[in-house]
Design a protein around this motif. Structure first.
Motif: not given
Length: 284
Positions: A91, A111, A190, A194, A216, A252
């Motif tokens: 990520n 991830y 990502n 966020i 993440n 994502y």
């Protein structure tokens, strides 16, 4: 001596505790605020320190430590920086040629999108010769006979037995997918997600732990994490309860509209808890 941050994931501590029987001193550096991680670990370095072990992204709140700063401090003191990358690989982008990391380990199940029981390990070439062969198998030796063996001088010395072929195929496919999309593209998505998730939580007056550099994971403090998790499960929403918090993890391909739904349900639960608390107080 090995230094381990006090809020580390249990597996990152247990690995070292096992080595106590071999004379390794494990020093757990106390702290409640992950943003103080670097200062605390560097200050704890002593003459007997041989390694600092840390997660790239902290599992409790997603905090991303400054690995370059930690690595530089370790190089200055001639000690190893050992990093668990499982919460960051897949990520976020990292360049191990530019980061002073000595050993970097990552499972494939998060991830990266592979399966359990497979992962990867990077060992800086210059230190391979200094490491002991803790395990020896047919794949870790150059040659052997009844009189002894010669260990490999490359990272293959750490392969000690039968290879997990199913896991390797799964990991290879997962890496191919990430490379097709592009890790920098994934990271960009990502970071946008966020940022939007934090805006949504603020809009719904839901407190959360925020860091400038964060993976993440978004962590929400709550007095009853298990109760909140159970309430969300009733609505097919799965968040992890952890101590006095509940944790949102995402990939994502996650969507802001789904976090909006989660935020509404959290707010709904909070209001219900407030009403129940007022009713209980009136009865008393």
């Amino acid at each position: 001596e090995v230094l381990v941050w006090g809020k580390e994931y249990p597996a990152d501590l247990l690995t070292w505790l096992k080595k106590r029987k071999d004379g390794v001193v494990v020093t757990v550096v106390p702290g409640t605020d992950n943003s103080k991680l670097e200062d605390s670990l560097i200050s704890a370095i002593s003459k007997k320190t041989k390694a600092i072990s840390v997660s790239w992204a902290q599992h409790s709140d997603g905090y991303l430590p400054d690995l370059k700063r930690l690595g530089r401090a370790c190089r200055e003191k001639k000690i190893y920086l050992v990093v668990d990358g499982v919460q960051g690989v897949g990520n976020r982008f990292i360049n191990l040629h530019q980061s002073p990391i000595d050993i970097f380990i990552c499972g494939g199940q998060k991830y990266l999108g592979a399966i359990v029981g497979v992962g990867l390990m990077y060992v800086r070439k210059e230190i391979i010769k200094d490491l002991k062969d803790a395990k020896v198998g047919i794949r870790s030796v150059e040659r052997f006979d009844q009189n002894g063996y010669t260990i490999r001088q490359t990272a293959r010395r750490f392969e000690d037995g039968t290879i997990n072929l199913v896991g390797i195929v799964a990991l290879h496919a997962a890496l191919q997918h990430i490379n097709r999309v592009g890790i920098k593209t994934i990271e960009k998505k990502n970071l946008a997600l966020i940022a939007s998730f934090k805006i949504i939580l603020k809009k719904h007056n839901i407190p959360f732990i925020s860091h400038k550099n964060q993976a993440n994971i978004i962590t929400i403090p709550t007095t009853d994490p298990n109760g909140l998790a159970a309430y969300l499960r009733e609505h097919d929403m799965y968040l992890k309860a952890f101590k006095d918090t509940i944790r949102i993890s995402f990939v994502y391909t996650s969507r802001a509209k789904d976090i909006e739904k989660v935020a509404r349900k959290i707010q709904e639960w909070q209001k219900r808890q407030e009403k129940e608390g007022i009713a209980s107080a009136q009865l008393m």
